[in-house]
Design a protein around this motif. Structure first.
Motif, short mmCIF file in Angstrom:
data_model
loop_
_atom_site.label_atom_id
_atom_site.label_comp_id
_atom_site.label_asym_id
_atom_site.label_seq_id
_atom_site.Cartn_x
_atom_site.Cartn_y
_atom_site.Cartn_z
N HIS A 88 3.09 -9.85 -14.66
CA HIS A 88 4.37 -10.25 -14.07
C HIS A 88 5.44 -10.40 -15.14
N GLU A 89 5.06 -10.90 -16.31
CA GLU A 89 6.02 -11.05 -17.40
C GLU A 89 6.61 -9.70 -17.81
N SER A 126 9.18 -8.53 -14.81
CA SER A 126 10.43 -9.25 -14.59
C SER A 126 11.40 -9.14 -15.77
N HIS A 136 13.53 -11.20 -16.38
CA HIS A 136 13.71 -12.57 -16.86
C HIS A 136 12.86 -12.83 -18.11
N ARG A 164 9.48 -1.39 -17.31
CA ARG A 164 8.89 -2.69 -17.04
C ARG A 164 7.62 -2.60 -16.18
N THR A 206 9.06 -11.96 -5.34
CA THR A 206 10.36 -12.32 -5.89
C THR A 206 10.18 -13.45 -6.89
N ASP A 207 11.04 -13.48 -7.90
CA ASP A 207 11.06 -14.58 -8.85
C ASP A 207 11.87 -15.76 -8.32
N GLY A 245 16.14 -11.39 -12.17
CA GLY A 245 14.70 -11.48 -12.04
C GLY A 245 14.14 -10.34 -11.22
N TRP A 246 12.86 -10.42 -10.95
CA TRP A 246 12.16 -9.46 -10.09
C TRP A 246 12.51 -9.77 -8.64
N THR A 247 12.79 -8.73 -7.84
CA THR A 247 13.26 -8.94 -6.47
C THR A 247 12.31 -8.34 -5.45
N ASP A 264 12.39 -4.66 -5.56
CA ASP A 264 11.54 -4.15 -6.63
C ASP A 264 10.09 -4.07 -6.18
N VAL A 269 7.57 -17.09 -12.52
CA VAL A 269 8.03 -16.65 -13.84
C VAL A 269 9.04 -17.61 -14.46
#
Length: 346
Positions: free
Chosen positions: A171-172, A175, A177, A192, A220-221, A233-235, A238, A261
């Motif tokens: 996940h890192e 994202s 972020h 990513r 989502t983040d 962030g991740w949506t 995405d 995250v």
């Protein structure tokens, strides 16, 4: 049953990461309770990939042997045994949640180590700044996932889930972020998601063709999609896009969760609050989905499936409160679940 950490393995020595009597009793209770699929807690692919020093691991043969005892019992009860493979990334080296609220363990403390991440950005001000992974190290972790999947087969698991959610390593990378890289593993959506797809390919290459591969994602983040938060962030869009890629790479089901995250993200909760994210993936892709999140009632769970919002429901905390939830649900809905022969007189 969804994966839920127990933080009950030995932290070091030959027994590090090895399943104990607690793990057997915990999982066996849900098997006799009627669960159809049981996924172990996040099981680390390396010592450094553990969330805490007390996590399960699957990086050596001793760990495999202990897990075989569990999978054998689960299958004897008609349960499909599943394992979640994980690397905690920058959220590694923490205490158990009931000790100082899971505080970060500094590298110089006993049982502590320096975490790694896509970028040298700590999870929060109290966390150790992680080392930024090199390209060579990324390749080594991809191989660790593949090696762990091989061991999971030997241990008797029939489903493997790759943990790509909750702010852990995969996940890192996903994202923006937490991923500020400028090489092939950062920047664009394609960059990513590269690490996630490489892990999937490595696991799928060693996992038997007739057995499923799951992928857990944070849809989502809760950053970009929160009008009160200006962080990128991740949506959920995405996630839909990633689901199509994962399906093309051999993932059989997307386990849709959210968050993790950013520690201060404002999460919008409520009964079944994560279901709409799973439903979006199901409606816009060919990927089967599972949903989670404050699902507690049998009628609620059945409605999610019958209305086509998801293909499977994974229960977490409700199964901690009531290991026999599937039996009660069957009684409410007029269904049946296998009963241990020892209980036929009950």
């Amino acid at each position: 049953m969804a994966a839920m950490c127990q933080y009950s393995a030995a932290p070091d020595g030959d027994a590090a990461g090895v399943a104990t009597d607690w793990h057997f009793a915990h999982l066996a209770a849900r098997a006799t309770g009627g669960a159809g699929l049981i996924i172990t807690e996040a099981t680390a692919v390396s010592p450094e990939g553990r969330i805490s020093p007390y996590d399960l691991g699957i990086w050596n043969d001793t760990q495999v042997a202990a897990l075989q005892r569990i999978t054998s019992f689960l299958e004897a009860q008609g349960v499909v045994p599943g394992i979640q493979l994980a690397h905690a990334g920058r959220k590694a080296s923490t205490e158990r949640t009931w000790i100082d609220r899971g505080r970060r363990i500094a590298p110089e403390e006993p049982h502590g180590w320096r975490p790694v991440a896509p970028s040298a950005i700590p999870f929060d001000p109290a966390s150790t700044t992680p080392d930024e992974l090199t390209g060579e190290q990324i390749g080594e972790i991809v191989q660790q996932f593949a090696d762990a999947a091989r061991r999971a087969i030997e241990a008797g698991f029939r489903v493997v889930e790759i943990h790509g959610a909750h702010g852990y390593l995969i996940h890192e990378f996903l994202s923006p972020h937490s991923n500020h890289r400028t090489d092939a593993y950062g920047g664009s959506f394609e960059g990513r998601t590269r690490f996630a797809l490489e892990v999937v390919d490595a696991v799928r290459a060693v996992w038997p063709e007739g057995l499923p591969v799951f992928f857990r994602v944070s849809a989502t983040d809760w950053l970009t999609e929160n009008p009160e938060d200006d962080r990128e962030g991740w949506t959920s869009r995405d996630t839909v896009r990633l689901a199509k890629e994962l399906h093309a790479h051999g993932v059989d089901l997307l386990d849709v969760s959210t968050g993790g995250v950013a520690p201060d993200a404002k999460i919008q909760t409520g009964p079944g609050y994560q279901v709409p994210f799973a439903e979006s993936v199901r409606n816009e892709t060919d990927m089967p989905v599972a949903t989670v999140g404050l699902i507690t009632d049998a009628v609620q769970a059945q409605d999610i499936l019958a209305s086509g919002k998801a293909d499977a429901v994974l229960l977490g905390r409700e199964l901690l409160r009531n290991p026999y939830w599937p039996r009660h649900a069957a009684a409410v809905l007029g269904g049946q679940v296998p009963t241990p022969v020892q209980y036929h007189l009950a």
